[in-house]
Scaffold this active site. Structure first.
Site, PDB file in Angstrom:
ATOM      1  N   GLU A   1       0.799  -1.219   0.000  1.00 19.34           N
ATOM      2  CA  GLU A   1       0.000   0.000   0.000  1.00 19.34           C
ATOM      3  C   GLU A   1       0.837   1.278   0.000  1.00 19.34           C
ATOM      4  OE1 GLU A   1      -3.153   0.689  -0.166  1.00 19.34           O
ATOM      5  OE2 GLU A   1      -4.049  -1.305  -0.109  1.00 19.34           O
TER       6      GLU A   1
ATOM      7  N   SER B   1     -27.378 -23.775  53.666  1.00 18.46           N
ATOM      8  CA  SER B   1     -26.357 -24.264  54.601  1.00 18.46           C
ATOM      9  C   SER B   1     -24.926 -24.020  54.140  1.00 18.46           C
ATOM     10  CB  SER B   1     -26.556 -25.776  54.817  1.00 18.46           C
ATOM     11  OG  SER B   1     -27.810 -26.046  55.392  1.00 18.46           O
TER      12      SER B   1
END
Length: 770
Positions: free
Chosen positions: A84, A342
């Site tokens: 590019e 519990s």
């Protein structure tokens, strides 16, 4: 003279031009600043290894996966820059030669056919889109110069890496790599790097998931350029050209949705890195989906996995199905307040060990009790009489836990848990009470899992780490010895085996919890490396009849544990702390006694913390003759006499707590254990030479209410016996302690009345009310 002035003016103008140009550029920069900051940016939550978990698109539906230059494969950077913009690192944002070439082509054709754009110019267009006109090109050039003015080359390249279009709603190399290839951009092959480098040129036309032939042709063009420029070798390019366009199944990240939603509020970053293990998270969510069919209607589940070696949260499933509204799938039950049942019991036993109130073999009393208006019972509605602390914890009995909490103090217990990051949520204005230990307060699964790490971290509870940079914080909850003992009990290995017989691999230690009315089922497990938290129930709090921890949550706990064991090597069990030793104690006193001592009615091997042998923990009302150890005076014939009788000698005797009498064999009851009383000089207040009798109703009687009466009144009397009376109706204690009692019965059915005196004599009667 005018010519001289004109020449001088030209020189002044030329000298001032750079300054004026700079001033104009500075003004334009202030008037039209770079649009670098988004108001509502796209965000992504990722696992610790970078795998995306969940994406949150921006207002335009765009998905990004933010990366830095270091996050991207050098192969991609080579392909991108050399294809590019070869001069990216050197030009000032605009390549004059490329611009001149493009301008000539555009002018000669009468339209824009070549952009000549550098990477900086492409970033400028991404930040500030413009029409493809000559005016738009000038605007793009200006923005490119602005970028170079304000940012470094690395910062500009980073913007490109995160803003370049890759088709559809994907922006940035990170999102493209994960969406198309299912992998990190750091691990791209030469072929993949070339394909992704060219894709932003025409993202719609070159999308590899739609146009693989076009994508392959464009890729090959990039590969050839790399070979021609000598960036990659011919051999590398040849192999890459032969590589087919392979794509992962296209899907957006869909893991840990509720966890990801929570993390948005904890971090402002566009990419939020968490401690989750993506592979484990996927397995847990698959397990949840498979488990969905086992759940009752409108029910959900939650799971959390914490690595207790470093406190990192590795898995988090907040609901069974995010998209199932009937199961409230949008509600995260990992951080919702629920009744834990519990699950808190191991904490009170561990704290009581440190306090010197009990040891693992301490005699506790699983008997009916009433404390004010509070009358706890067991899950199975029965009572078991004398029981050790270890057995009480393994069987999750309620009355012994209430007894220990009463001795430790509920307010102190709640404060201790809050201090280590486990707050208990009570109704407004309510104070901690004995119901805490049975689920009488709310808690969060995430907090519970964090607190349970204390059993694997030498008594120190850690704070959950949700992001890798979170500091490792911990606070002491109990001693290392207490934590080791409780963990062994939860693994059902309470017996003090020799060190050579202790398991080399830590077994799964676990505890269940069931809330009142079957609304919540919990299971918390601790293995060699992880703490596992499980919850099932209905998010709206309605009951699920028959749901309890062992049946609903433990099977899921075991499945998660198996997944974890298959993924990591077993870690060795923690060695026994020096503070923990072996010992043998006696019931009912709770302490060691010599062989042959008549006060040792039962011997039990146990672990001891710091060598401590606390005496048997009594209920508050058990004092004096109602206790365990007290003096008696005997005459020369071995009969009990008053202390001031002639030749009386004192002895100490251990007897079982009175409430345990109904569960003891006849030979262990006080009436047998205590020597007979002397008739010539009996103990004070003693008339036990007369047997204990109950009158007022005969055995097998049928009782009826008077016509129109709301209740049947039944006056009863006891005679004989010694000392106070203890009355029980159908196993429930009555508050009366006198010789007589009056029952007020309203319900039909079978009844059993029992009365017991201070020396353990018992009288019972059964009757029916119609």
């Amino acid at each position: 003279m005018p010519r001289l002035l004109t020449k001088r003016g030209c020189w002044i103008t030329l000298a001032a031009a750079p300054f004026l140009l700079f001033l104009a550029a500075w003004g334009a920069d202030k008037l039209w600043p770079l649009p670098l900051h988004e108001v509502n940016p796209a965000r992504v939550v990722v696992a610790q290894d970078g795998t995306p978990l969940w994406r949150f698109a921006d207002a335009d539906g765009i998905w990004r996966y933010p990366v830095t230059i270091e996050d991207v494969s050098p192969r991609y950077l080579e392909a991108l820059i050399n294809y590019e913009d070869r001069w990216f690192w050197k030009h000032p944002g605009v390549n004059p030669f490329s611009v001149a070439r493009a301008a000539w082509q555009d002018l000669t054709s009468g339209r824009v056919i070549s952009g000549g754009s550098t990477l900086t110019m492409q970033v400028a267009r991404l930040l500030d889109p413009h029409p493809k006109t000559f005016g738009g090109k000038i605007r793009q050039l200006w923005r490119a110069l602005q970028l170079e003015w304000h940012l470094s080359k690395r910062e500009i390249l980073t913007l490109y890496l995160n803003r370049a279009p890759f088709g559809g709603t994907l922006q940035g190399i990170g999102a493209a790599s994960w969406a198309y290839l299912g992998k990190s951009p750091a691990n791209l092959s030469y072929s993949e790097a070339a394909m992704l480098a060219v894709l932003p040129q025409a993202p719609s036309r070159l999308r590899p998931d739609r146009w693989p032939e076009r994508a392959e042709a464009a890729r090959n063009k990039v590969l050839e350029r790399m070979a021609v420029q000598g960036v990659w070798s011919r051999e590398q390019v040849k192999e890459s050209r032969e590589e087919p366009i392979w794509l992962a199944p296209r899907q957006m990240p869909q893991l840990a949705p509720l966890f990801s939603r929570m993390m948005l509020g904890k971090s402002k970053s566009d990419k939020i890195t968490t401690t989750l293990d993506a592979g484990l998270q996927r397995r847990l969510e698959e397990l949840a989906q498979n488990w969905k069919g086992r759940l009752p209607p409108r029910s959900s589940l939650a799971m959390i996995v914490v690595d207790h070696t470093d406190m990192r949260v590795r898995g988090w499933v907040g609901s069974v199905d995010l998209n199932d509204d009937s199961r409230f799938g949008h509600v995260d039950m990992v951080n919702s307040i629920r009744s834990p049942g519990s699950v808190l019991k191991p904490f009170v036993y561990g704290l009581a060990l440190d306090e010197g109130l009990i040891h693992p073999a301490s005699l506790l009393q699983d008997v009916p009790r009433r404390t004010g208006d509070y009358r706890p019972g067991n899950f199975d509605s029965g009572f078991h009489g004398p029981i050790s602390m270890s057995e009480a914890l393994v069987r999750s009995l309620n009355l012994p836990a209430v007894q220990v909490l009463e001795a430790y103090g509920p307010k102190r217990f709640a404060a201790k848990l809050r201090n280590v990051g486990l707050p208990l949520y009570l109704p407004n204005g309510a104070a901690p009470n004995l119901s805490l230990i049975l689920g009488g307060a709310g808690a969060k699964l995430e907090d519970m899992a964090a607190a349970y790490t204390a059993f694997a971290r030498h008594g120190k509870a850690g704070k959950l780490r949700l992001q890798p940079d979170d500091p490792l914080l911990e606070r002491p909850l109990m001693s290392s010895g207490a934590a080791w003992i409780i963990r062994r009990i939860m693994a059902d290995e309470a017996q003090p085996l020799p060190d050579s017989a202790l398991p080399r691999v830590a077994p799964l230690a676990w505890k269940t919890g069931t809330s009142y009315g079957y609304r919540d089922a919990w299971a918390i497990g601790v293995n060699a490396r992880y703490v596992i938290g499980i919850w099932t129930g209905r998010p709206d709090g309605t009951p699920v009849v028959g749901q309890f921890g062992f049946a609903s949550a433990v099977p899921l706990l075991n499945q998660v544990n198996n997944i974890l064991l298959s993924r990591s090597a077993n870690l060795p069990e923690d060695p026994r702390p020096n503070s923990v030793t072996r010992g043998v104690i006696c019931w009912p006193g709770g302490q060691s006694l010599p062989e042959g001592d008549g006060n040792c009615r039962r011997r039990l091997a146990t672990w001891l913390l710091d060598g401590s042998q606390p005496p048997t923990l009594l209920l508050p009302e058990q004092e004096g003759i109602n206790g365990i150890r007290f003096p008696i005076w005997l005459d020369e014939n071995g009969k009990r006499v008053a202390a001031d009788c002639p030749q009386a000698r004192q002895e100490m005797i251990n007897v079982w707590p009175l409430p345990l009498e109904p569960w003891l064999p006849a030979s262990e009851r006080r009436a047998v254990r205590l020597p007979p009383a002397s008739t010539s000089c009996p103990p004070y207040g003693h008339d036990a030479q007369l047997p204990l009798q109950l009158t007022g109703v005969r055995d097998g009687a049928i009782i009826k209410r008077l016509p129109g009466a709301a209740e049947a009144t039944l006056p009863l009397q006891s005679s004989g016996g010694a000392g106070e009376r203890w009355w029980f109706l159908n196993g429930e204690p009555l508050t009366e302690r006198g010789r007589n009692v009056t029952l007020h019965l309203t319900d039909k059915g079978d009844y059993q009345l029992l009365v017991m005196d201070d020396v353990g004599q018992i009288a019972t009667v059964k009757f029916v009310m119609q």
